[in-house]
Write an enzyme that holds these catalytic residues in place. Structure first.
Site, mmCIF file in Angstrom:
data_model
loop_
_atom_site.group_PDB
_atom_site.id
_atom_site.type_symbol
_atom_site.label_atom_id
_atom_site.label_comp_id
_atom_site.label_asym_id
_atom_site.label_seq_id
_atom_site.Cartn_x
_atom_site.Cartn_y
_atom_site.Cartn_z
ATOM 1 N N HIS D 17 2.874 5.250 4.937
ATOM 2 C CA HIS D 17 2.584 6.518 4.254
ATOM 3 C C HIS D 17 3.869 7.040 3.613
ATOM 4 C CE1 HIS D 17 3.693 9.790 7.511
ATOM 5 N NE2 HIS D 17 4.547 8.805 7.546
ATOM 6 N N CYS D 36 11.430 10.920 4.332
ATOM 7 C CA CYS D 36 9.981 10.686 4.402
ATOM 8 C C CYS D 36 9.344 10.673 3.015
ATOM 9 C CB CYS D 36 9.306 11.740 5.265
ATOM 10 S SG CYS D 36 9.898 11.735 6.957
ATOM 11 N N HIS D 42 7.200 4.252 3.786
ATOM 12 C CA HIS D 42 7.707 3.770 5.071
ATOM 13 C C HIS D 42 6.467 3.711 5.980
ATOM 14 C CE1 HIS D 42 7.647 8.134 5.662
ATOM 15 N NE2 HIS D 42 7.592 7.900 6.951
ATOM 16 N N HIS D 44 4.690 3.421 10.349
ATOM 17 C CA HIS D 44 4.791 3.692 11.782
ATOM 18 C C HIS D 44 3.772 2.864 12.570
ATOM 19 C CE1 HIS D 44 7.303 7.220 11.048
ATOM 20 N NE2 HIS D 44 6.445 7.626 10.139
ATOM 21 N N ASP D 82 -5.793 0.932 10.143
ATOM 22 C CA ASP D 82 -4.878 -0.113 10.598
ATOM 23 C C ASP D 82 -4.453 -1.042 9.457
ATOM 24 O OD1 ASP D 82 -3.360 -1.485 12.488
ATOM 25 O OD2 ASP D 82 -4.932 -2.990 12.723
ATOM 26 N N HIS D 83 -3.142 -1.225 9.326
ATOM 27 C CA HIS D 83 -2.579 -2.052 8.248
ATOM 28 C C HIS D 83 -3.003 -1.536 6.868
ATOM 29 C CE1 HIS D 83 -1.559 -4.635 11.617
ATOM 30 N NE2 HIS D 83 -0.692 -5.231 10.837
ATOM 31 N N GLU D 127 3.382 9.584 16.378
ATOM 32 C CA GLU D 127 3.848 8.955 15.139
ATOM 33 C C GLU D 127 5.120 8.145 15.387
ATOM 34 O OE1 GLU D 127 4.335 10.617 10.625
ATOM 35 O OE2 GLU D 127 5.558 11.573 12.150
#
Lengths: 142, 142, 142, 142, 142, 142
Positions: D17, D36, D42, D44, D82-83, D127
């Site tokens: 994100h 950010c 980037h 998490h 996810d991914h 996060e």
């Protein structure tokens, strides 16, 4: 409809302390506090979780910028406790027992004047792998 | 002003159990409980967190001496569950499904008569890395 | 120059077992194994780490595709141990003490025929928060 | 007496994100969101805890079958996050800041229509090691 | 064929220390050790992992009974370090810098005479969440 | 006798990446890398452990000052990876698959010229809760 969300930031500090009531004899202190009364101190890695509650801003998605929360915690709490002796080096713990209960309430009192976005909800403090304390700003009715 | 603080002690135990309703067929048990119904048992490392709430004493800084809380948990809970079979070896789980929901309520009932300083607030029980249960002594209104 | 890199995949399983030598009396078993000899079993959440070593492929950056390693571990180890009784349900542990030392060597023997990219380097097995075993395929010279 | 118990299931997902408000200049975004706001993203490892409350069934000992809760979370949340890229790939986050506050509320809204046994109590989302958010379905009174 | 297996037991202790070289000025100590030189001490929760290697016994499946390893570690290490001041209270650290490097070598020297089944392989000591030291009994060739 | 000790410092960074070989079709990438090939990226919280070995100084008790090791890791690794896109933003990963195997070797190459006290022993990199890679500077003999 404004939704209420809780955000938590974790910091940590390492400090020495002892549990010793100066109004009592050494024997009474050892009877009550056991090894924690060792006159030459012991210490811990403390993990501190600070929770703020509020409604996230539409512009940022934030209740409060976590970088600012981190800076507030560091300036008003970590800087004063990290690599210190809680009994000797921390003015706002002076004259109190250096228990994590008292430490959590002391940290609450340090933080509350500096939270301007959202509201301070909880101070949670781990002392060892096996115990932690939480303070939510509550009082007992009498 | 008396402040209300929450203190938590962590203990753990290792035990065997199975999820199996004797009123049902083996097939029904497997349909509902899957691998957890294995008749030859399976087991877990359980992590137990017990939370007490109250006002810290001025003399000690404690709500309740954590060494005493540890001893109460060990005598009334850990001693009865550690390295045991929850279905077979634990009188106060007898006749109940050995789910963590029922186990957490059972642990609450074991502890509550022995907490004399502060008040029992929460029993939290981790069964695997991926699930835990909490009981706060609440009932549902009907 | 081909560089040697180590990659590790973690899986877990929950199982029951007891430490009990059938050639000994119940008293001798209790004297040696203590609570672990409870005839009604106990159990654990086991964490398994499998390490492969080798030279990463230029095309993929992989020593071995971790999804394939996960599938090998699941087919040949987890499927046979998860929600099982190690003493009763696992053919390749039959007739051996159900210690984590023996379990780690058994897991090594299950995996080694199925590792075709890179080489099996280590099987590490956590039984509780406080103990784990490692096997690197080594033998003692006599 | 029907007792109220809380059960929690943990799942996780990995996603990319950025925190970037398209109504602002690049400079303003960097001033507010710092690293950010990196335009190339980037990411998490997100840990998600979903808590359901209710009265355990006598037949199963369950509030809600955790396998079914796992499936609901996977179908309606993990499969979609996810991914993925939270800003680009997730329809129900489109047009919102990709903060964890907004993500937790979005996950709540995804889950609530699919919880039929017990009641959705909390969505908790980690996060990083140092911050998490919680949403309990509460609104602020105005 | 005798197989070589490694077994590890974890214990922990809480202690105070400071990094302060008495041959240097206070200023030099602060320049080198920073906050760790605080004259009023600080402290940590130390996690200690002790690894033994050897061939498991056929009768027990054990390299060494972990209960006995636990007792050896407790008698010769934990009892002497827990709730102590490493600089002041521990005879075998006297006259040495209280770094974790020196502490790990000191713990090795305490344990090695008491390991009679298998062989001491590693002492690993975590001081904070962010650093640990390992000693394997090796010496540097000169 | 100079003893050889190993000291480890942990740092972390958050980054985006994808596993995608530009010499292959989109279909081939998806067949091999699955969800990790998502063209819009995904990301992780990476935990990095850097281990130095050497003989502790008598004056300080240190192999290498951990504050300096932290600064070296931050300047030469974290600053270049944190809140970045590994495929797009990191010159020394350009033209390589963004696997953790390649990333660990790249981090080793970044660090090794800057370790002047002791010797770089290991770079260990966690990508998720379930996998990590280690590089010890070894090469395969051919």
């Amino acid at each position: 409809m404004k939704r209420l969300v809780y955000i938590t930031r974790k910091e940590h500090f390492n400090a020495a302390h002892k549990l010793f009531n100066p109004a009592w004899s050494k024997e009474d202190n050892e009877a009550v506090f056991g090894r924690c009364a060792n006159e030459n101190w012991h210490g811990h890695n403390f993990d501190l979780y600070v929770t703020i509650k509020g409604n996230p801003s539409e512009d940022t998605g934030f209740i409060m910028d976590l970088k600012k929360l981190r800076d507030v915690i560091n300036e008003h709490v970590i800087e004063q406790l990290d690599h210190r002796n809680i009994n000797m080096d921390v003015p706002w713990m002076s004259g109190k027992m250096a228990s994590i209960e008292n430490l959590a309430m002391g940290i609450w009192d340090q933080l509350v004047p500096h939270i301007h976005h959202g509201q301070l909800h909880c101070v949670k403090l781990w002392e060892t792998h096996n115990n932690y304390v939480e303070y939510f700003g509550e009082t007992l009715e009498e």
